[in-house]
Design a protein around this motif. Structure first.
Motif, PDB file in Angstrom:
ATOM      1  N   GLU A  98     -14.245  31.037  10.382  1.00  0.00           N
ATOM      2  CA  GLU A  98     -13.362  30.600  11.480  1.00  0.00           C
ATOM      3  C   GLU A  98     -13.515  29.108  11.751  1.00  0.00           C
ATOM      4  O   GLU A  98     -14.570  28.510  11.531  1.00  0.00           O
ATOM      5  N   ASP A  99     -12.409  28.521  12.216  1.00  0.00           N
ATOM      6  CA  ASP A  99     -12.382  27.100  12.616  1.00  0.00           C
ATOM      7  C   ASP A  99     -12.702  26.144  11.466  1.00  0.00           C
ATOM      8  O   ASP A  99     -13.222  25.045  11.698  1.00  0.00           O
ATOM      9  N   ILE A 100     -12.427  26.566  10.228  1.00  0.00           N
ATOM     10  CA  ILE A 100     -12.633  25.640   9.107  1.00  0.00           C
ATOM     11  C   ILE A 100     -11.281  25.274   8.505  1.00  0.00           C
ATOM     12  O   ILE A 100     -10.428  26.135   8.301  1.00  0.00           O
ATOM     13  N   VAL A 101     -11.067  23.973   8.319  1.00  0.00           N
ATOM     14  CA  VAL A 101      -9.836  23.480   7.702  1.00  0.00           C
ATOM     15  C   VAL A 101     -10.213  22.852   6.366  1.00  0.00           C
ATOM     16  O   VAL A 101     -11.071  21.966   6.311  1.00  0.00           O
ATOM     17  N   ILE A 102      -9.596  23.326   5.289  1.00  0.00           N
ATOM     18  CA  ILE A 102      -9.889  22.779   3.948  1.00  0.00           C
ATOM     19  C   ILE A 102      -8.947  21.609   3.661  1.00  0.00           C
ATOM     20  O   ILE A 102      -7.733  21.731   3.861  1.00  0.00           O
ATOM     21  N   HIS A 103      -9.501  20.493   3.208  1.00  0.00           N
ATOM     22  CA  HIS A 103      -8.677  19.319   2.888  1.00  0.00           C
ATOM     23  C   HIS A 103      -8.461  19.142   1.386  1.00  0.00           C
ATOM     24  O   HIS A 103      -7.523  18.464   0.978  1.00  0.00           O
ATOM     25  N   THR A 104      -9.338  19.706   0.571  1.00  0.00           N
ATOM     26  CA  THR A 104      -9.188  19.587  -0.884  1.00  0.00           C
ATOM     27  C   THR A 104      -7.969  20.395  -1.313  1.00  0.00           C
ATOM     28  O   THR A 104      -7.820  21.547  -0.907  1.00  0.00           O
ATOM     29  N   PRO A 105      -7.080  19.803  -2.115  1.00  0.00           N
ATOM     30  CA  PRO A 105      -5.894  20.561  -2.530  1.00  0.00           C
ATOM     31  C   PRO A 105      -6.263  21.773  -3.385  1.00  0.00           C
ATOM     32  O   PRO A 105      -7.316  21.774  -4.029  1.00  0.00           O
ATOM     33  N   SER A 106      -5.401  22.780  -3.360  1.00  0.00           N
ATOM     34  CA  SER A 106      -5.721  23.997  -4.125  1.00  0.00           C
ATOM     35  C   SER A 106      -5.294  23.878  -5.585  1.00  0.00           C
ATOM     36  O   SER A 106      -5.695  24.661  -6.428  1.00  0.00           O
ATOM     37  N   VAL A 120       0.868  -1.178   0.000  1.00  0.00           N
ATOM     38  CA  VAL A 120       0.000   0.000   0.000  1.00  0.00           C
ATOM     39  C   VAL A 120       0.905   1.229   0.000  1.00  0.00           C
ATOM     40  O   VAL A 120       1.593   1.494   0.978  1.00  0.00           O
ATOM     41  N   VAL A 121       0.906   1.945  -1.124  1.00  0.00           N
ATOM     42  CA  VAL A 121       1.784   3.099  -1.273  1.00  0.00           C
ATOM     43  C   VAL A 121       1.189   4.296  -0.535  1.00  0.00           C
ATOM     44  O   VAL A 121      -0.009   4.565  -0.661  1.00  0.00           O
ATOM     45  N   PRO A 122       1.993   5.039   0.249  1.00  0.00           N
ATOM     46  CA  PRO A 122       1.457   6.191   0.984  1.00  0.00           C
ATOM     47  C   PRO A 122       1.164   7.378   0.058  1.00  0.00           C
ATOM     48  O   PRO A 122       1.512   7.343  -1.128  1.00  0.00           O
ATOM     49  N   VAL A 123       0.538   8.408   0.619  1.00  0.00           N
ATOM     50  CA  VAL A 123       0.274   9.634  -0.144  1.00  0.00           C
ATOM     51  C   VAL A 123       0.848  10.821   0.638  1.00  0.00           C
ATOM     52  O   VAL A 123       1.124  10.706   1.825  1.00  0.00           O
ATOM     53  N   ASP A 124       0.988  11.964  -0.049  1.00  0.00           N
ATOM     54  CA  ASP A 124       1.460  13.168   0.642  1.00  0.00           C
ATOM     55  C   ASP A 124       0.282  13.872   1.319  1.00  0.00           C
ATOM     56  O   ASP A 124      -0.840  13.356   1.328  1.00  0.00           O
ATOM     57  N   THR A 125       0.504  15.067   1.848  1.00  0.00           N
ATOM     58  CA  THR A 125      -0.555  15.755   2.602  1.00  0.00           C
ATOM     59  C   THR A 125      -1.701  16.229   1.702  1.00  0.00           C
ATOM     60  O   THR A 125      -2.742  16.631   2.200  1.00  0.00           O
ATOM     61  N   GLU A 126      -1.496  16.190   0.396  1.00  0.00           N
ATOM     62  CA  GLU A 126      -2.602  16.524  -0.522  1.00  0.00           C
ATOM     63  C   GLU A 126      -3.315  15.272  -1.022  1.00  0.00           C
ATOM     64  O   GLU A 126      -4.211  15.353  -1.857  1.00  0.00           O
ATOM     65  N   GLY A 127      -2.872  14.111  -0.543  1.00  0.00           N
ATOM     66  CA  GLY A 127      -3.536  12.868  -0.933  1.00  0.00           C
ATOM     67  C   GLY A 127      -3.027  12.288  -2.237  1.00  0.00           C
ATOM     68  O   GLY A 127      -3.709  11.486  -2.884  1.00  0.00           O
ATOM     69  N   ARG A 128      -1.799  12.692  -2.650  1.00  0.00           N
ATOM     70  CA  ARG A 128      -1.292  12.250  -3.953  1.00  0.00           C
ATOM     71  C   ARG A 128      -0.173  11.219  -3.781  1.00  0.00           C
ATOM     72  O   ARG A 128       0.672  11.354  -2.905  1.00  0.00           O
ATOM     73  N   VAL A 129      -0.182  10.216  -4.640  1.00  0.00           N
ATOM     74  CA  VAL A 129       0.881   9.197  -4.589  1.00  0.00           C
ATOM     75  C   VAL A 129       2.111   9.722  -5.328  1.00  0.00           C
ATOM     76  O   VAL A 129       2.006  10.595  -6.185  1.00  0.00           O
ATOM     77  N   SER A 130       3.256   9.134  -4.999  1.00  0.00           N
ATOM     78  CA  SER A 130       4.472   9.492  -5.729  1.00  0.00           C
ATOM     79  C   SER A 130       4.799   8.341  -6.676  1.00  0.00           C
ATOM     80  O   SER A 130       4.720   7.163  -6.306  1.00  0.00           O
ATOM     81  N   ILE A 131       5.141   8.700  -7.929  1.00  0.00           N
ATOM     82  CA  ILE A 131       5.423   7.683  -8.941  1.00  0.00           C
ATOM     83  C   ILE A 131       6.636   6.854  -8.520  1.00  0.00           C
ATOM     84  O   ILE A 131       6.661   5.637  -8.704  1.00  0.00           O
ATOM     85  N   SER A 132       7.611   7.521  -7.903  1.00  0.00           N
ATOM     86  CA  SER A 132       8.816   6.779  -7.496  1.00  0.00           C
ATOM     87  C   SER A 132       8.498   5.756  -6.400  1.00  0.00           C
ATOM     88  O   SER A 132       9.081   4.676  -6.359  1.00  0.00           O
ATOM     89  N   ASP A 133       7.533   6.092  -5.517  1.00  0.00           N
ATOM     90  CA  ASP A 133       7.129   5.120  -4.485  1.00  0.00           C
ATOM     91  C   ASP A 133       6.531   3.866  -5.127  1.00  0.00           C
ATOM     92  O   ASP A 133       6.755   2.751  -4.661  1.00  0.00           O
ATOM     93  N   ALA A 155      -4.620   9.118   6.033  1.00  0.00           N
ATOM     94  CA  ALA A 155      -3.451   8.851   5.179  1.00  0.00           C
ATOM     95  C   ALA A 155      -2.766  10.155   4.758  1.00  0.00           C
ATOM     96  O   ALA A 155      -1.574  10.183   4.480  1.00  0.00           O
ATOM     97  N   MET A 156      -3.553  11.256   4.726  1.00  0.00           N
ATOM     98  CA  MET A 156      -3.012  12.573   4.369  1.00  0.00           C
ATOM     99  C   MET A 156      -2.422  13.280   5.589  1.00  0.00           C
ATOM    100  O   MET A 156      -2.086  14.449   5.536  1.00  0.00           O
ATOM    101  N   ASN A 157      -2.336  12.554   6.711  1.00  0.00           N
ATOM    102  CA  ASN A 157      -1.743  13.089   7.939  1.00  0.00           C
ATOM    103  C   ASN A 157      -2.619  14.129   8.635  1.00  0.00           C
ATOM    104  O   ASN A 157      -2.117  14.987   9.361  1.00  0.00           O
ATOM    105  N   VAL A 158      -3.923  14.057   8.400  1.00  0.00           N
ATOM    106  CA  VAL A 158      -4.858  14.927   9.133  1.00  0.00           C
ATOM    107  C   VAL A 158      -5.086  14.268  10.495  1.00  0.00           C
ATOM    108  O   VAL A 158      -5.219  13.045  10.576  1.00  0.00           O
ATOM    109  N   SER A 159      -5.133  15.072  11.556  1.00  0.00           N
ATOM    110  CA  SER A 159      -5.314  14.485  12.891  1.00  0.00           C
ATOM    111  C   SER A 159      -6.689  13.823  12.997  1.00  0.00           C
ATOM    112  O   SER A 159      -7.632  14.222  12.311  1.00  0.00           O
ATOM    113  N   LYS A 160      -6.767  12.836  13.873  1.00  0.00           N
ATOM    114  CA  LYS A 160      -8.010  12.077  14.048  1.00  0.00           C
ATOM    115  C   LYS A 160      -9.162  13.015  14.416  1.00  0.00           C
ATOM    116  O   LYS A 160     -10.273  12.916  13.897  1.00  0.00           O
ATOM    117  N   GLU A 161      -8.874  13.956  15.295  1.00  0.00           N
ATOM    118  CA  GLU A 161      -9.892  14.885  15.778  1.00  0.00           C
ATOM    119  C   GLU A 161     -10.470  15.736  14.640  1.00  0.00           C
ATOM    120  O   GLU A 161     -11.676  15.906  14.514  1.00  0.00           O
TER     121      GLU A 161
END
Length: 380
Positions: free
Chosen positions: A278-286, A117-130, A336-342
């Motif tokens: 306020e208090d909103i965190v966006i997860h969709t990459p820009s 299972v290949v990991p992803v970066d903080t934007e949810g994208r895989v790396s081709i080299s991985d 998987a994108m390293n977002v905290s559980k909370e």
């Protein structure tokens, strides 16, 4: 009501429903029968296959009808594993796949296959080299989704396909369920061997889908029976479903040509306005995201609580993907994108169709703002 849950399912186009009813009523013959009614049904099925092939820019012979995305994904993954298990037992996927891919891999693991299972970066994208680093002598399959169904990240499918071209023994499967009609994908040029789509994601009917199998690629069938779909998918064909799916795909691709800027504008507006709250965190990459998905967390509230509160005000959204939202599971994609559980527990997904407007988006933002304020007051 403002319907912003199009990644879970879309409302079927009226013309699609009409064509389904017409074919079901007037051309109800079994396409395998040799009498006139059977021949008519078979001819409609062939026509639908040809239209879908042209729309996806593949050979109609590569179009296999299924019951939807889940079956297409299972057929691609397990069909490959069963067919080539003597060649190798190593298969590769990513950490952010849809449940129908994840669970299929899990089942194969229980049958003795090795999974990376290949990991992803903080934007949810895989790396081709991985992916390339994970390949070994007995790798037979790489399965990577095109557009993530929760956050909208587009994976580098073209580059992965080009890299895999150098490995003639590895098949490449792409789950194109969320991307079709929203983000173009050149199945042939990107060297994709197996590609899944599902009609109800583009205003078609539930229970209809396609697996594109590149010519020359052989996989094992999962159903035994009457040898329909060139022996790959036995079972009496859903002719009305196939005809209506061809119509839905044609209409959606027309909207793609004429309304892509509109849907992108609605998404940009929502991302910009939500970011200001306020208090909103966006997860969709820009950057490098599909134009129809917006994923964010409202800190301090569980996602499902917020979804129900929004529904009371006429805004329909969801938490994670529809397949897992009832289980109240935390999004594996966000983790998987390293977002905290909370923060992941507070995630909301809004997903658009070409029918959605800026006016709806503006109302949605004010509903979200009001709801957050009211819920905070109740909690304090």
């Amino acid at each position: 009501m403002i319907y912003f849950d199009n990644s879970a399912t879309t409302k079927p186009f009226p013309e699609v429903v009409d064509s389904f009813v017409k074919v079901s009523s007037e051309f109800f013959g079994n396409p395998s029968s040799i009498h006139r009614l059977g021949v008519e049904a078979e001819s409609l099925l062939a026509q639908a296959r040809k239209q879908i092939g042209e729309l996806l820019q593949v050979n109609p012979r590569e179009v296999y009808f299924t019951s939807g995305g889940t079956e297409s994904n299972n057929l691609a993954i397990k069909g490959t594993a069963l067919m080539y298990r003597n060649r190798g037992k190593h298969i590769i996927t990513s950490a952010v796949e849809h449940a129908s891919v994840r669970e299929a891999f899990q089942q194969l693991k229980e049958l003795g296959f090795r999974i990376t299972v290949v990991p992803v970066d903080t934007e949810g994208r895989v790396s081709i080299s991985d992916i390339e680093d994970a390949i070994c002598h007995d790798t037979i399959l790489v399965s990577i989704m095109h557009v993530n169904n929760e956050v909208g990240t587009i994976q580098p499918i073209k580059e992965i396909g080009n890299m895999l071209k150098g490995y003639s023994k590895i098949l490449f499967h792409v789950d194109y369920v969320q991307g079709v009609g929203k983000v173009a994908l050149d199945i042939q040029r990107y060297h994709i061997d197996l590609c899944s789509i599902s009609a109800h994601k583009f205003h078609g009917l539930k229970g209809t889908g396609v697996l594109v199998v590149r010519e020359g690629v052989q996989i094992s069938p999962l159903f035994s029976g009457g040898n329909q779909e060139w022996k790959l998918r036995s079972g009496t064909e859903n002719v009305a479903g196939a005809v209506s799916m061809a119509k839905a795909l044609r209409l959606t691709l027309q909207s793609y040509k004429t309304k892509l800027s509109q849907i992108s504008e609605v998404q940009s507006y929502l991302l910009k306005e939500l970011q200001a709250l306020e208090d909103i965190v966006i997860h969709t990459p820009s950057k490098g995201q599909a134009p129809h998905i917006i994923n964010f967390s409202v800190k301090g509230f569980r996602g499902e609580v917020f979804v129900h509160a929004l529904e009371e005000k006429g805004l329909i959204v969801s938490t994670t993907s529809a397949c897992s939202s009832k289980k109240k599971a935390i999004s594996h994609t966000l983790l998987a994108m390293n977002v905290s559980k909370e923060v992941a527990e507070s995630a909301i997904r809004m997903s658009l169709s070409y029918e959605n407007t800026l006016e709806e988006a503006s109302k949605a933002v004010s509903i979200i703002q009001t709801t957050a304020t009211e819920l905070r007051e109740v909690m304090h």
